[in-house]
Design an enzyme around this catalytic site. Structure first.
Site, PDB file in Angstrom:
ATOM      1  N   ASP A  47      -7.958  -5.195   0.234  1.00 41.53           N
ATOM      2  CA  ASP A  47      -8.494  -6.031  -0.846  1.00 41.53           C
ATOM      3  C   ASP A  47      -8.177  -7.507  -0.698  1.00 41.53           C
ATOM      4  O   ASP A  47      -8.738  -8.325  -1.419  1.00 41.53           O
ATOM      5  CB  ASP A  47      -7.951  -5.529  -2.198  1.00 41.53           C
ATOM      6  CG  ASP A  47      -8.487  -4.156  -2.531  1.00 41.53           C
ATOM      7  OD1 ASP A  47      -9.703  -3.959  -2.385  1.00 41.53           O
ATOM      8  OD2 ASP A  47      -7.702  -3.276  -2.892  1.00 41.53           O
TER       9      ASP A  47
ATOM     10  N   HIS B 109       0.857  -1.193   0.000  1.00 41.65           N
ATOM     11  CA  HIS B 109       0.000   0.000   0.000  1.00 41.65           C
ATOM     12  C   HIS B 109       0.881   1.227   0.000  1.00 41.65           C
ATOM     13  O   HIS B 109       1.935   1.231   0.643  1.00 41.65           O
ATOM     14  CB  HIS B 109      -0.896  -0.001   1.247  1.00 41.65           C
ATOM     15  CG  HIS B 109      -2.071   0.916   1.117  1.00 41.65           C
ATOM     16  ND1 HIS B 109      -1.985   2.261   1.363  1.00 41.65           N
ATOM     17  CD2 HIS B 109      -3.345   0.669   0.746  1.00 41.65           C
ATOM     18  CE1 HIS B 109      -3.172   2.804   1.152  1.00 41.65           C
ATOM     19  NE2 HIS B 109      -4.012   1.878   0.772  1.00 41.65           N
TER      20      HIS B 109
HETATM   21  N1  CMC Z   1       4.005  -7.636  -4.829  1.00 37.78           N
HETATM   22  C1  CMC Z   1       5.350  -7.657  -5.006  1.00 37.78           C
HETATM   23  N2  CMC Z   1       6.142  -6.591  -4.835  1.00 37.78           N
HETATM   24  C2  CMC Z   1       5.557  -5.444  -4.495  1.00 37.78           C
HETATM   25  C3  CMC Z   1       4.171  -5.341  -4.299  1.00 37.78           C
HETATM   26  C4  CMC Z   1       3.390  -6.495  -4.476  1.00 37.78           C
HETATM   27  N3  CMC Z   1       2.083  -6.473  -4.306  1.00 37.78           N
HETATM   28  N4  CMC Z   1       3.848  -4.077  -3.965  1.00 37.78           N
HETATM   29  C5  CMC Z   1       4.985  -3.400  -3.958  1.00 37.78           C
HETATM   30  N5  CMC Z   1       6.043  -4.218  -4.278  1.00 37.78           N
HETATM   31  C6  CMC Z   1       7.453  -3.866  -4.325  1.00 37.78           C
HETATM   32  C7  CMC Z   1       7.784  -3.043  -5.544  1.00 37.78           C
HETATM   33  O1  CMC Z   1       8.150  -3.861  -6.624  1.00 37.78           O
HETATM   34  C8  CMC Z   1       8.929  -2.201  -5.036  1.00 37.78           C
HETATM   35  O2  CMC Z   1      10.066  -3.013  -4.988  1.00 37.78           O
HETATM   36  P1  CMC Z   1      11.544  -2.370  -5.314  1.00 37.78           P
HETATM   37  O3  CMC Z   1      11.776  -1.374  -4.224  1.00 37.78           O
HETATM   38  O4  CMC Z   1      12.469  -3.529  -5.291  1.00 37.78           O
HETATM   39  O5  CMC Z   1      11.422  -1.740  -6.673  1.00 37.78           O
HETATM   40  C9  CMC Z   1       8.547  -1.917  -3.586  1.00 37.78           C
HETATM   41  O6  CMC Z   1       7.715  -3.029  -3.200  1.00 37.78           O
HETATM   42  C10 CMC Z   1       7.785  -0.623  -3.399  1.00 37.78           C
HETATM   43  O7  CMC Z   1       6.656  -0.644  -4.266  1.00 37.78           O
HETATM   44  P2  CMC Z   1       6.027   0.604  -4.983  1.00 37.78           P
HETATM   45  O8  CMC Z   1       5.450   0.159  -6.274  1.00 37.78           O
HETATM   46  O9  CMC Z   1       7.027   1.726  -5.011  1.00 37.78           O
HETATM   47  O10 CMC Z   1       4.896   0.989  -3.985  1.00 37.78           O
HETATM   48  P3  CMC Z   1       3.719   1.967  -4.314  1.00 37.78           P
HETATM   49  O11 CMC Z   1       3.433   2.690  -3.078  1.00 37.78           O
HETATM   50  O12 CMC Z   1       4.007   2.752  -5.545  1.00 37.78           O
HETATM   51  O13 CMC Z   1       2.546   0.969  -4.713  1.00 37.78           O
HETATM   52  C11 CMC Z   1       0.657  -0.408  -4.614  1.00 37.78           C
HETATM   53  C12 CMC Z   1       1.507   0.623  -3.883  1.00 37.78           C
HETATM   54  C13 CMC Z   1      -0.609  -0.666  -3.817  1.00 37.78           C
HETATM   55  C14 CMC Z   1       0.236   0.147  -5.997  1.00 37.78           C
HETATM   56  C15 CMC Z   1       1.490  -1.689  -4.789  1.00 37.78           C
HETATM   57  O14 CMC Z   1       1.874  -2.171  -3.525  1.00 37.78           O
HETATM   58  C16 CMC Z   1       0.728  -2.753  -5.577  1.00 37.78           C
HETATM   59  O15 CMC Z   1       0.749  -2.743  -6.797  1.00 37.78           O
HETATM   60  N6  CMC Z   1       0.068  -3.709  -4.857  1.00 37.78           N
HETATM   61  C17 CMC Z   1      -0.742  -4.696  -5.522  1.00 37.78           C
HETATM   62  C18 CMC Z   1      -2.063  -4.087  -5.944  1.00 37.78           C
HETATM   63  C19 CMC Z   1      -2.995  -3.851  -4.782  1.00 37.78           C
HETATM   64  O16 CMC Z   1      -3.162  -4.702  -3.904  1.00 37.78           O
HETATM   65  N7  CMC Z   1      -3.617  -2.679  -4.786  1.00 37.78           N
HETATM   66  C20 CMC Z   1      -4.617  -2.294  -3.762  1.00 37.78           C
HETATM   67  C21 CMC Z   1      -4.163  -1.160  -2.932  1.00 37.78           C
HETATM   68  S1  CMC Z   1      -5.148  -0.966  -1.474  1.00 37.78           S
HETATM   69  C22 CMC Z   1      -6.703  -0.505  -1.979  1.00 37.78           C
HETATM   70  C23 CMC Z   1      -6.801   0.782  -2.696  1.00 37.78           C
HETATM   71  O17 CMC Z   1      -6.111   1.746  -2.383  1.00 37.78           O
HETATM   72  O18 CMC Z   1      -7.645   0.844  -3.576  1.00 37.78           O
END
Ligand code: CMC
Length: 430
Positions: free
Chosen positions: A366, A308
């Protein structure tokens, strides 16, 4: 004592400016950079708003490191366990818990706006039967603008209030109709003798030839899902509603824009993606393979329902939903549900894995909500629609807050990295 300011120095010119630090009632303070351009002739750059607060708000507070979520100051777990969705709607909109009389009046108002104009139902027929219900939601909610010319003055507080009540009251009717249309069943009209959540489930599942029997455990679980999704401060869809509304667009158009933003798998579409992922993994035996894939930077696979932008701790909503999943599955006689076992195993392994620990990736709202919703009988492509039903109160409350303050059009700046100025070349000279 040091002044509460941040001093910025432009090392090229030596110009130094003190920018004020502003403290809220909770959470990290902010630096007011609104004069930055005037002072330095430069913009600030923050793609994805990782360090940027876009507004002041009194509605919802999250502390991602501690895993805290408050609606108007009340902790989410207390509301989820003790309140009802309609009471939470009142709390979000009005700022305080209602007295018994206020609550009765509010329920009356919402209950008496549940029907939609009969002509609105014609819109559904324009969609293919296999349309994603979120596609229908974007269109039909936007179309509400065409039905309420009497109350679209966004600068009139009473008009804003009526629109908010209409949206909260009608969104379950619109959502249920999108489902009924996709399965070829007749639309079910609202039943004002039922509670908000019972009525929603009734419109989803009853058919004219058969009365719906609603288990109190399932009604409660759905009410809790609505409470948990009701607001979440300046997330992507809420920011979209504020941005669209900042142009003085009507609230139905602004909320329709929010529904579009919610649809994506990185936001509200994740609940649907979680279930698809669990089916794809298939069995506990395959968990290790998928965990490996999630960690591979060259593999686009991510563990859906994990991670998140704000929570770097267990999402407090996921904790409640995990408990609720146990109760719901027991109620429907599926206490040993293989998908739930798979989800629990996935969580266990991920929480022991260095990759997820280091990046503070925990289950989010989720992760378990899809399991509960499918146990209730809701099809996967309706999960994000349920999220939209719940979040409508958050969107409209945030919109009302912005409009009450007096909106100023949101217009981000950019760092242009395209071609520098060049002259047009006539077609025959290219
Ligand atoms: N699985 C594997 N690796 C992950 C995941 C995941 N679900 N989420 C983040 N990472 C890794 C990402 O690859 C990165 O690694 P590195 O530092 O080596 O490059 C690190 O963790 C930080 O991730 P980020 O993409 O910079 O984090 P963010 O804040 O931009 O993204 C997120 C947040 C929710 C988009 C992401 O965690 C994600 O895609 N999760 C899966 C989708 C999901 O469950 N979304 C629902 C969010 S909660 C409900 C809502 O808000 O609607």
């Amino acid at each position: 004592m040091a002044e509460d300011t941040v001093t910025i120095c432009d090392n090229r010119t030596g110009k130094t400016v003190k920018l004020p630090i502003i403290h809220g009632t909770e959470g990290v303070p902010v630096v007011d950079v609104s004069t930055f351009y005037k002072e330095f002739g430069m913009f600030t750059l923050d793609p994805g708003f990782r360090s940027t607060a876009a507004c002041n708000s009194k509605i919802t507070f999250t502390d991602g490191d501690q895993g805290i979520l408050l609606y108007r100051g009340y902790p989410i777990d207390q509301l989820a366990r003790q309140s009802t969705f309609l009471e939470v709607c009142y709390l979000l909109m009005e700022g305080d818990l209602p007295s018994p009389t206020q609550y009765t009046q509010f329920k009356e108002i919402i209950t008496h706006h549940t029907m939609v104009h009969e002509q609105l139902l014609n819109f559904y027929k324009g969609y293919r039967r296999d349309a994603h219900p979120m596609a229908i939601m974007v269109g039909v909610v936007g179309a509400l603008s065409a039905f309420f010319h009497d109350s679209l003055d966004v600068f009139n507080p009473r008009h804003r209030e009526i629109s908010a009540h209409r949206l909260i009251a009608k969104i379950p009717t619109i959502a249920a109709a999108s489902y009924k249309y996709s399965v070829g069943q007749p639309f079910v009209y609202p039943d004002n003798t039922l509670s908000y959540t019972e009525n929603f489930l009734n419109m989803l599942f009853s058919v004219p030839c058969e009365k719906m029997r609603l288990s109190p455990v399932l009604v409660r679980a759905m009410d809790q899902i609505l409470i948990l999704h009701a607001d979440h401060e300046q997330n992507a869809s809420t920011s979209t509603v504020r941005l669209a509304g900042s142009s003085e667009a009507n609230p139905f158009a602004a909320v329709s824009a929010g529904i579009g933003a919610l649809w994506g798998p990185a936001h509200g579409g994740a609940n649907e993606a979680v279930l698809t992922m669990l089916h794809q993994i298939g069995s506990v035996d395959n968990v290790d393979v998928f965990i490996k894939r999630a960690k591979d930077p060259d593999d686009p696979f991510r563990l859906m329902g994990f991670g998140h932008r704000v929570y770097k701790n267990y999402d407090p909503r996921a904790r409640i939903l995990k408990e609720s999943a146990h109760a719901v599955l027991a109620d429907v006689g599926r206490a040993d549900d293989p998908l739930f076992r798979l989800a629990l195993e996935l969580e266990r392994i991920a929480q022991e894995d260095e990759y997820f620990i280091k990046r503070k990736l925990y289950p989010n709202v989720d992760f378990y909500s899809g399991i509960i919703q499918s146990a209730i009988g809701i099809p996967t492509n309706m999960f994000t629609v349920i999220f939209a039903v719940a979040r409508t109160v958050g969107w409209i409350t945030q919109w009302m807050e912005m409009m009450t303050e007096g909106p100023s059009i949101s217009r981000p700046r950019q760092l242009y990295i395209g071609h520098p100025r060049r002259d047009y070349v006539p077609m025959d000279a290219r």
